[in-house]
Design an enzyme around this catalytic site. Structure first.
Site, short mmCIF file in Angstrom:
data_model
loop_
_atom_site.label_atom_id
_atom_site.label_comp_id
_atom_site.label_asym_id
_atom_site.label_seq_id
_atom_site.Cartn_x
_atom_site.Cartn_y
_atom_site.Cartn_z
N ARG A 5 0.84 -1.20 0.00
CA ARG A 5 0.00 0.00 0.00
C ARG A 5 0.88 1.26 0.00
O ARG A 5 0.53 2.27 -0.58
CB ARG A 5 -0.95 0.00 1.20
CG ARG A 5 -1.77 1.28 1.33
CD ARG A 5 -3.02 1.06 2.17
NE ARG A 5 -2.74 0.44 3.46
CZ ARG A 5 -2.30 1.10 4.54
NH1 ARG A 5 -2.06 2.40 4.48
NH2 ARG A 5 -2.10 0.46 5.68
N TYR A 7 -13.17 16.92 -18.65
CA TYR A 7 -13.80 15.59 -18.67
C TYR A 7 -14.93 15.57 -17.66
O TYR A 7 -14.79 16.05 -16.52
CB TYR A 7 -12.75 14.53 -18.35
CG TYR A 7 -13.29 13.19 -17.96
CD1 TYR A 7 -14.13 12.47 -18.83
CD2 TYR A 7 -12.99 12.63 -16.72
CE1 TYR A 7 -14.64 11.24 -18.46
CE2 TYR A 7 -13.48 11.39 -16.36
CZ TYR A 7 -14.31 10.70 -17.23
OH TYR A 7 -14.82 9.48 -16.87
N ASP A 25 -3.91 18.56 -16.56
CA ASP A 25 -4.25 17.20 -17.01
C ASP A 25 -3.64 17.04 -18.39
O ASP A 25 -4.08 17.66 -19.37
CB ASP A 25 -5.77 17.03 -17.05
CG ASP A 25 -6.20 15.62 -17.41
OD1 ASP A 25 -5.43 14.92 -18.11
OD2 ASP A 25 -7.31 15.21 -17.02
N LYS A 31 -5.26 5.66 -20.52
CA LYS A 31 -5.37 6.06 -21.91
C LYS A 31 -4.07 5.81 -22.68
O LYS A 31 -3.67 4.67 -22.86
CB LYS A 31 -5.81 7.52 -21.97
CG LYS A 31 -6.99 7.87 -21.04
CD LYS A 31 -8.22 7.01 -21.27
CE LYS A 31 -9.48 7.54 -20.61
NZ LYS A 31 -9.46 7.58 -19.14
#
Length: 378
Positions: free
Chosen positions: A47, A99, A171, A196
């Site tokens: 983690r 987005y 972004d 992506k």
């Protein structure tokens, strides 16, 4: 300095493996043993950190010319983690046509938790300056935006942000570090949906935050550990593999996109083409200054809702599916998919209506893609 094409393939050369394995090992382990009391191998619990994820993070940091990259389980997980650096009452200015998932997070989750947002046309520096107040802590932009492909001048905006001690967050999903490096243009934080182009194969989810400031990196890593939203070892390996071909994919996909955008411009049923690489695009000159390429995302508006729906139903080679950036060409209907949570009024203001479609151009033969679109228009 090593060329970015070489970095894509070799990335972080410290593979922590003594076998000579060319492929980075997948350390599929949740926990790591301590050599003795008070000692550590550098890894304690996945983690917090995992060797495979660390290799990926160092690769992405190098590609973006940052000092650190933090890998999350999705792009939205990355933005969610990022929002945790702010406190109730903080004000954030964001691009008006982000987005839809980012807008949903800001409006429905972060606002509830005390953050305040203003959405603006971030191509207008005057509009941004007019919104800045003493509580403003960050400006969050996409460039190009999704799906209207507006281009913001990163360097000019960074000068405004720095003069007011405001973070500039970019972004960079659409162009990737292969075509655009916002940190070198003055941004403080770069965000990616690694799902992506960085992955490139539509087979996993991932997100990244990349920074240059060590204190900010430490703060984000503490948030990652606390939220437990780090990228898994196997998904990290898939991203490492995908990035190896990033440069050749971006070049070829851009080549295909240019051919398709030019074809769309000449079609009688196409009313508008949104592609940054076309010389008549409003952001063309800015994009040439701050980027090495235009990418392979195209939006276009057709003559009617009926035509839009017919195209979606008739394409054969092109897939009617959400997401973008993979080797397969995908077409989406933003008003029903990526921006479905926005009100009709909000969509209309952004030109996201019944006639707009978005293409993520893949690696197929360009003539085949054009032929598929041509028959779908009929």
């Amino acid at each position: 300095m090593v060329n970015i094409r070489t970095l894509c393939i070799h990335g972080n050369e410290d593979k922590r493996d003594l076998t000579g394995s060319v492929s980075v090992p997948i350390y599929q382990s949740a926990t790591f043993a301590h050599p003795s009391v008070g000692e550590t191998t550098g890894y304690d619990y996945s983690r917090r950190q995992n060797p495979t994820r660390e290799h990926l993070e160092k690769t992405v940091a190098a590609l973006e010319s940052g000092t650190d990259a933090i890998a999350f389980s999705s792009g939205m997980a990355a933005i969610s983690g990022l929002m945790e650096i702010f406190t109730p009452g903080d004000h954030i200015i964001a691009s008006s046509d982000l987005y839809g998932g980012s807008i949903r997070l800001f409006q429905q989750v972060n606002t509830k938790n005390g953050l305040r947002f203003n959405f603006a046309d971030t191509t207008s520096l005057d509009q941004i300056e007019a919104l800045i107040c003493k509580e403003t802590k960050a400006i969050f932009i996409e460039t190009p935006t999704n799906p209207t492909m507006r281009v913001t001048d990163i360097s000019a905006l960074s000068r405004i942000a720095r003069s007011r001690n405001i973070l500039l967050i970019v972004d960079n999903t659409f162009l990737t570090p292969y075509f655009q490096q916002p940190l070198l243009l003055g941004a403080d934080i770069v965000m990616h949906s690694g799902t992506k182009y960085l992955c490139g194969h539509n087979d996993t989810l991932a997100g990244f935050l990349v920074v240059s400031d060590a204190d900010l990196a430490a703060k984000l890593r503490h948030i990652l550990m606390s939220l437990g939203s780090g990228l898994s070892p196997f998904d990290s390996w898939l991203l490492i593999r995908g990035i190896k071909t990033l440069s050749i994919r971006m070049e070829k996909q851009q080549e295909n996109a240019m051919a398709i955008a030019q074809w769309l411009q000449g079609h009688e049923k196409v009313k508008k083409v949104y592609y940054v690489g076309l010389p008549d695009h409003p952001g063309f000159e800015i994009s040439k200054r701050q980027s090495k390429g235009f990418g392979s995302m195209i939006s276009f508006s057709v003559d009617s809702e009926e035509t839009a729906k017919r195209i979606l139903e008739k394409v054969n080679l092109i897939l009617y599916a959400e997401s973008l950036g993979g080797v397969e060409t995908l077409i989406t209907y933003p008003m029903l998919q990526t921006h479905a949570d926005l009100s009709q009024e909000e969509r209309d203001a952004k030109e996201i209506n019944e006639t707009m479609l978005r293409l993520s151009v893949g690696l197929e033969y360009a003539d085949d893609l054009i032929e598929d679109l041509e028959q779908a228009f009929e």
